[in-house]
Design a protein around this motif. Structure first.
Motif, short mmCIF file in Angstrom:
data_model
loop_
_atom_site.label_atom_id
_atom_site.label_comp_id
_atom_site.label_asym_id
_atom_site.label_seq_id
_atom_site.Cartn_x
_atom_site.Cartn_y
_atom_site.Cartn_z
N MET A 2 39.72 -10.13 3.68
CA MET A 2 40.25 -11.49 3.75
C MET A 2 39.13 -12.48 3.44
O MET A 2 38.03 -12.09 3.06
N ASP A 3 39.39 -13.77 3.66
CA ASP A 3 38.35 -14.76 3.39
C ASP A 3 37.16 -14.60 4.33
O ASP A 3 36.03 -14.92 3.96
N THR A 4 37.36 -14.05 5.54
CA THR A 4 36.23 -13.80 6.43
C THR A 4 35.25 -12.82 5.81
O THR A 4 34.05 -12.88 6.04
N ALA A 5 35.77 -11.90 5.00
CA ALA A 5 34.93 -10.93 4.30
C ALA A 5 34.35 -11.50 3.01
O ALA A 5 33.82 -10.76 2.18
N GLY A 15 44.99 -23.05 3.85
CA GLY A 15 44.92 -24.46 3.52
C GLY A 15 43.65 -24.83 2.77
O GLY A 15 42.66 -24.08 2.75
N PRO A 16 43.64 -26.01 2.14
CA PRO A 16 42.48 -26.43 1.35
C PRO A 16 41.23 -26.68 2.17
O PRO A 16 40.13 -26.75 1.61
N MET A 17 41.34 -26.83 3.48
CA MET A 17 40.14 -26.95 4.30
C MET A 17 39.32 -25.66 4.28
O MET A 17 38.11 -25.68 4.45
N PHE A 18 40.00 -24.52 4.07
CA PHE A 18 39.31 -23.24 3.93
C PHE A 18 38.88 -23.00 2.49
O PHE A 18 37.90 -22.30 2.25
N ASP A 19 39.65 -23.50 1.54
CA ASP A 19 39.36 -23.31 0.12
C ASP A 19 39.92 -24.49 -0.65
O ASP A 19 41.14 -24.57 -0.87
N PRO A 20 39.08 -25.43 -1.06
CA PRO A 20 39.58 -26.62 -1.76
C PRO A 20 40.37 -26.30 -3.02
O PRO A 20 41.22 -27.11 -3.43
N ALA A 21 40.14 -25.14 -3.63
CA ALA A 21 40.87 -24.77 -4.85
C ALA A 21 42.34 -24.50 -4.58
O ALA A 21 43.13 -24.39 -5.53
N LEU A 22 42.74 -24.42 -3.32
CA LEU A 22 44.14 -24.14 -2.97
C LEU A 22 44.93 -25.40 -2.63
O LEU A 22 46.06 -25.30 -2.15
#
Length: 388
Positions: A83-86, A191-198
């Motif tokens: 996941m994004d944690t990885a 959400g975009p706070m985790f990845d602005p590209a989303l």
């Protein structure tokens, strides 16, 4: 023993670490959780000896990475892998992620642990992909996860966000994938706070409109959706969304700011969990959920609520760099021998940020060996020129 910790203004303060060892060191016996399904999104351990560059192929310490997953399983937690944690999309490339999925799924089978793995499109260049290429990329990764025997988590795609023109494009791509999925999947809305590209995912930057499209995908294929993971850091929005889910579709909170109240729930329902913060909080989270299994919501909140300050600190903006704090705490806790990250992201947070993370974790008695944590903190401080 005391530590001299730096303040943001350059002055020093004296801190006395808690001498007590972690109270959550031993695996609790036996049975799986009965009231909630709980996943920890686990980090990867970089190979500190590899001659790599920030934009080069990832190098993973496989022994330490898999040992950390066994640690989580020993406490009854499921592992949400790749996941994004990885560091998906932040140093962990698709070939290495595929290897991580295969190795972790095999380890889960041997250990009897639960595992679900991220399916994305990060083998693509987001600015050049077509919808057909996005579908093909998703299919390739879905095949890897299903062949490994793990449950699939359909992650949000940067390539789809860059390519899709309307909500119908999302309906078409996700419908295509759900129709061919062998088993029910988890849908992940990051959400975009985790990845602005989303930003603008599901076809709109208006979250109400995006939610309607998201629910339309689920309503069209309820038998293929085990649940949804919501990572919007908005507790009320998650509550409203989970109340609109079809019967039998779970809501897995990904809200690292408000997880105790969302997992505890209310008289109209509750959230399960799939959380990055349950990487450093694994044993504590497991103990809390076992209290919830007995119906003791007050004790659950009493144990887990104090951890929110640490979580909000690790996940503060820019939120996508929370992984640095997660790996830092894993190093202090003795789960790995070094503070090195894939892509060099150990430098993504400041020394004052890491110092405060140490203090908050120490106050929660998170460290199995407080003396080891203190010694490693002292080493980090000296490396940064802070005399002790």
């Amino acid at each position: 023993m005391t530590l001299h910790l730096p303040n943001p203004d350059g002055t020093l303060r004296t801190y006395e670490p808690y001498p007590e060892p972690l109270r959550h060191t031993m695996p609790l016996p036996g049975s799986a959780f009965t009231s909630r399904t709980v996943f920890s999104a686990a980090h990867v351990v970089a190979d500190p000896y590899a001659d790599t560059t920030p934009d080069g192929p990832a190098a993973v310490d496989w022994d330490a990475t898999l040992a950390f997953r066994r640690h989580l399983w020993s406490h009854g937690l499921g592992v949400a892998e790749a996941m994004d944690t990885a560091q998906r999309g932040m140093g962990l490339d698709w070939p290495t992620a595929a290897e991580l999925i295969r190795r972790s799924a095999a380890e889960a089978k041997a250990a009897g642990g639960r595992i679900a793995c991220g399916v994305g499109t990060d083998q693509l260049t987001a600015t050049t992909a077509t919808l057909a290429e996005v579908r093909t990329a998703y299919e390739e990764q879905l095949a890897v996860v299903e062949e490994s025997g793990a449950q699939a988590i359909l992650m949000a795609s940067r390539a789809l966000a860059a390519t899709a023109k309307t909500p119908d494009d999302y309906l078409e791509v996700y419908g295509h994938l759900l129709r061919q999925a062998a088993e029910p999947v988890i849908l992940h809305w990051l959400g975009p706070m985790f990845d602005p590209a989303l930003d603008g995912y599901w076809g709109s930057s208006d979250l109400d409109t995006a939610t309607d499209t998201f629910l339309e995908v689920i309503a069209a294929h309820p038998d293929k959706v085990d649940g949804i993971k919501v990572s919007l850091l908005d507790a009320q929005r998650e509550i409203d969304l989970r109340r609109r889910l079809p019967q039998g579709v779970r809501c897995y909170t990904g809200d690292d700011f408000n997880y105790p109240e969302l997992i505890a729930g209310d008289d109209q329902g509750f959230s399960h969990a799939l959380l990055g913060i349950f990487d450093p909080l694994g044993p504590l989270a497991a103990e809390a959920v076992r209290l919830l299994d007995t119906g003791n919501t007050e004790a659950f909140r009493g144990l887990l609520d104090p951890s929110v300050e640490l979580s909000r600190h690790l996940f503060r903006a820019p939120t996508r760099f929370y992984k640095t704090g997660v790996v830092f705490l894993a190093w202090l806790s003795g789960h790995q021998s070094h503070f090195t990250m894939v892509g060099g992201f150990q430098s993504a947070r400041s020394l004052p940020h890491l110092v405060h993370a140490y203090e908050l974790a120490d106050e929660l008695l998170l460290f199995p060996d407080p003396l080891l944590a203190e010694d490693r903190m002292r080493t980090l401080l000296k490396l940064h020129g802070v005399d002790q």
